[in-house]
Design an enzyme around this catalytic site. Sequence first.
Site, PDB file in Angstrom:
ATOM      1  N   ILE A 168       0.821  -1.212   0.000  1.00  0.00           N
ATOM      2  CA  ILE A 168       0.000   0.000   0.000  1.00  0.00           C
ATOM      3  C   ILE A 168       0.856   1.263   0.000  1.00  0.00           C
ATOM      4  O   ILE A 168       0.470   2.285  -0.590  1.00  0.00           O
ATOM      5  CB  ILE A 168      -1.020  -0.002   1.173  1.00  0.00           C
ATOM      6  CG1 ILE A 168      -2.008   1.143   1.029  1.00  0.00           C
ATOM      7  CG2 ILE A 168      -0.314   0.036   2.535  1.00  0.00           C
ATOM      8  CD1 ILE A 168      -2.817   1.130  -0.251  1.00  0.00           C
ATOM      9  N   GLU A 205      -8.023  -2.237   4.965  1.00  0.00           N
ATOM     10  CA  GLU A 205      -7.802  -2.818   6.293  1.00  0.00           C
ATOM     11  C   GLU A 205      -6.652  -3.802   6.322  1.00  0.00           C
ATOM     12  O   GLU A 205      -6.186  -4.266   5.294  1.00  0.00           O
ATOM     13  CB  GLU A 205      -9.055  -3.536   6.768  1.00  0.00           C
ATOM     14  CG  GLU A 205      -9.710  -4.449   5.740  1.00  0.00           C
ATOM     15  CD  GLU A 205      -8.869  -5.542   5.135  1.00  0.00           C
ATOM     16  OE1 GLU A 205      -8.183  -6.246   5.909  1.00  0.00           O
ATOM     17  OE2 GLU A 205      -8.880  -5.706   3.894  1.00  0.00           O
ATOM     18  N   GLY A 229      -6.025  -6.993   0.489  1.00  0.00           N
ATOM     19  CA  GLY A 229      -6.508  -6.011   1.446  1.00  0.00           C
ATOM     20  C   GLY A 229      -5.565  -4.825   1.490  1.00  0.00           C
ATOM     21  O   GLY A 229      -4.988  -4.454   0.455  1.00  0.00           O
ATOM     22  N   GLU A 230      -5.417  -4.206   2.683  1.00  0.00           N
ATOM     23  CA  GLU A 230      -4.513  -3.041   2.852  1.00  0.00           C
ATOM     24  C   GLU A 230      -4.939  -1.854   2.013  1.00  0.00           C
ATOM     25  O   GLU A 230      -4.136  -0.957   1.775  1.00  0.00           O
ATOM     26  CB  GLU A 230      -3.083  -3.351   2.380  1.00  0.00           C
ATOM     27  CG  GLU A 230      -2.316  -4.347   3.099  1.00  0.00           C
ATOM     28  CD  GLU A 230      -0.868  -4.481   2.552  1.00  0.00           C
ATOM     29  OE1 GLU A 230      -0.448  -3.662   1.721  1.00  0.00           O
ATOM     30  OE2 GLU A 230      -0.192  -5.406   2.990  1.00  0.00           O
ATOM     31  N   ALA A 231      -6.147  -1.868   1.474  1.00  0.00           N
ATOM     32  CA  ALA A 231      -6.595  -0.816   0.554  1.00  0.00           C
ATOM     33  C   ALA A 231      -5.854  -0.848  -0.778  1.00  0.00           C
ATOM     34  O   ALA A 231      -5.906   0.108  -1.544  1.00  0.00           O
ATOM     35  CB  ALA A 231      -6.488   0.584   1.184  1.00  0.00           C
TER      36      ALA A 231
END
Lengths: 340, 340
Positions: free
Chosen positions: A105, A163, A305-307
Site C-alpha cells: 500500500i 484494512e 486487502g490493505e486498501a
Amino acid sequence: MLPLPGSMADILAFLADLPGPDQAALQKAQAREPQLTKPPGALGRLEEISAWMAAWQGQHPARLETPRCVVFAGNHGVAARGVSAFPAEVTAQMVANFQNGGAAINQLCKAFGAELQVQALDLDHPTQDFSQEAAMDEAQFVEAFSKGMRSLQEGTDLLAVGEMGIANTTSAAAVAHALFGGEASDWTGPGTGVAGTALTHKAMVVGEAVAFHKPGISDPIDALRRLGGRELAAMAGAVLAARLQRVPVLLDGYVATAAAAPLHVLHPQALDHCLVAHASAEPAHRALCAKLGKAPLLDLGLRLGEASGAALAIGIVKAALACHNGMATFAEAMVSGKDV
Amino acid sequence: MLPLPGSMADILAFLADLPGPDQAALQKAQAREPQLTKPPGALGRLEEISAWMAAWQGQHPARLETPRCVVFAGNHGVAARGVSAFPAEVTAQMVANFQNGGAAINQLCKAFGAELQVQALDLDHPTQDFSQEAAMDEAQFVEAFSKGMRSLQEGTDLLAVGEMGIANTTSAAAVAHALFGGEASDWTGPGTGVAGTALTHKAMVVGEAVAFHKPGISDPIDALRRLGGRELAAMAGAVLAARLQRVPVLLDGYVATAAAAPLHVLHPQALDHCLVAHASAEPAHRALCAKLGKAPLLDLGLRLGEASGAALAIGIVKAALACHNGMATFAEAMVSGKDV
C-alpha cells in the site's frame, strides 16, 4: 464539524438522514460529457466515474488533488480458532511495515499521489472471539466506529478505504452471512491462504457463530458489532463520515465491502457515494458486490486487502477526471459530429 | 540500429528470428516476489506484470521512467462504403485535436506521465477500398510498416500502441475474419456507433471483401496488406520493433489487437512481449483476445481507440513495478511468514 455518535442509536439516526447527490453538479457533468471530442459513451465507465465524482463532491468540475487512503488495523479473538494461514502477531508487524513504508500500500499510494494514514485500533486487545460471544460491546463498537469517522481529514477529495487484520476475512464472511443468508461456505474463502480442511473448518466457525448470534441481532449495525472487528467498524464509520462530508469513497476488497454492507442493508442508497474498486480474488466478493448492486472497477486478481485495490483505482478516477475536465469539445476542436 | 524491411519477405524473415524473454531477469523477478511482505500471489496480475516487464526489458529491476504512447492515424477507402457513423474528414480533425492537446489520449498520457507521439500516415491518400482491391500494394504496406518500426524512440521502457482512423474497425474486422474464419458478423461491431441495418451492411462489406481476397492471401502479413490500413500496418511494425529492441508493449483495443494478430498467427510467441491493455466494448475484441491467448488487463467499457485503454494501463504497470521494486521483504520488515 462532523457529529460523532454517542451510541448505536445515534449511528442509526445518522443513516436515516443522509445527504443525496448534488443534482446541479451532476447535471453540469451530464451536459458537458456529450460535447467532448469522442463518440458518445466511448469512454465507458470513465464517464460514469466523472459524473459520480461531481455528484458526490457536490462540485463541477470535480477535483482530485488530495486523494487519501486510510488503512485500519485490528486484531480478532476468533484468530485463536485457527482460521488464518498467518499468526495473529502479523497484524502489528504489518502495521510497522506500513509505518516504515515497506508494504504494497505504501508503494501504491506513492505511485498515485495519495496520502496514507494508518490507524492501528487497540491491537493489544483483540476483540472477543465472536464464535463464543459478541466481538464488541456497544461502547467498544461505537468507539471504533467513531475513530473511523474522525479519520476523515478535511480537504480529502477522494477516500480509499482498506484494512489489515489477521482473521478478518472470517469476520467479513460472518457479517455477510448474517446479512444475506445462504450457506456459511458461500461467504467463506481462503483469505491469506487457507485451503482444504482448514477452509472447511473456517466455514464451520463462521456458520456456528452466525447461528449463535442470529436470534439476538437487532439490526445490520448490530450484526457488525457482534461479528465484525474494530477495523470493520472503523471502515463503516469512515464511509459514513465521507457521505456526510461529501467525499466519494473507493472501497477496497472483501473485508471493506462487508464492513460497508450493513449501511446498504439499512438504507439502499447509503453506499451511492462509494465504488467498489477491485473484485477481490476472495471468491465471495463478487456475490457481495452483487448484493450491493456494485460492479467493481478493476479485476486484477488481488486478494491482499490493505486498501491495495482501492489505491490502484485512484489512478482510474484520476484518468476519468483528466478526460472529463481536460478534453476539448467538438466546437472548440472543430471536429465534425456524428453523421445523421 | 533497427533493421528496416525492404520487402514483405524481409518482414517474414524478422518474424522467423525473434528474441525471446530474458531468462536471467525473469528468474531474478521470480526469486524476489515470494520474499515480499504479502501472502504469495496476493497481488494477482501485478505480480505477472512485474515479471513480464523484467523478462521483456531484459533487466531486473525493470524500470518505468519513459513510457511512450504512439497513435497512428490512417484513412480508408472503404469509408466510402458507408461503414462508419462519422465522416472520413474526422480522422484529420482528430489528428489536429491530438496535436492541440484536446483529445482523451492527451489527458491520459498527461495523467500517467507518458510522452505522446502522433503519426498521421498520408491522410490525404486513403488506402484503396478493400472491398474492391487490395488496400495497399506491397510498397505502400512496407512503407507504413517501416514508419511504425521507426516510430519507436530510443530509451522507451514501455510502449502503448493505438490508432485513429474512420472506418478502421471495418478493416480490423476484415483482418480478424480472414485470419480466424467464422462469420463476418462475428467480427463486426458498432465501432463509433453504427447499429441496425447499418451494422448489417458493415458486416456484409466485411464478408464480401474477405471472400474476394481469401483465395489470393499468401500469408497473415499479406492479409494485413490487403484488408488493413496504414495505421494497422504501422502498429504491427511498432510491435515488431519493440520486440527487437526489448520494449514491452501495451496493445490498445480491437483495432490494435487485430493489427498485431498476424504476427501471432505466423509465430505463436510473437506477441509474448505484449499485453492487451483493455477489453474493448467492441464485441469481437474478447474473441480476438482469446485467439491470441491474452486476457485484457482492464475492462472499463471503453471503445474509443486512440490508445486510450493502453494509456490507462500504464498506471497499472507503474503500480506493479512500484510494488515489486519497492516493497520490503519479510526479512527486512521482520514480519512472520505463513504458519506451517
